[in-house]
Design a protein around this motif. Sequence first.
Motif: not given
Length: 120
Positions: A3-6, A12-13, A69-75, A84-86
């Motif tokens: 549950t660490s905050l990024d 959180t994770d 990175l707490h990201e979602l990538w699209l190629a 990034r999630h808002d």
Amino acid sequence: MSTSLDTTSGLTDAQYDEAIRVALARIETTVDRWLEDDVIDIDSARTGSMITLSLPNRSQLIVNAQPPLHELWLAARRGGFHFRHDLATGRWLDTRTGEEFFSLLSSCASEQGNCPGLQF
């Protein structure tokens, strides 16, 4: 379960993991519906947190979670995009342009699949 905050995304994770789960499930459900309704012949292959969408012309769209990175990538043919999630809106937004993930994924799938109007 962590549950660490990024500090980059503000999630959180656990929140990130849930947002990724929902996004990937939405993609898979939409592709299944397109196949059932004979909208487009698209193949979806999932390996962990990566989905490869193979279109009739053999082009691909690749969606991949990036947990560190707490990201979602699209190629896509258009290029590579990072989202990034808002938390406030529940949307995945491009880190450079602010464009919404599902909107861009829909545009890329329509273009690459030569099938206008596809909507995730």
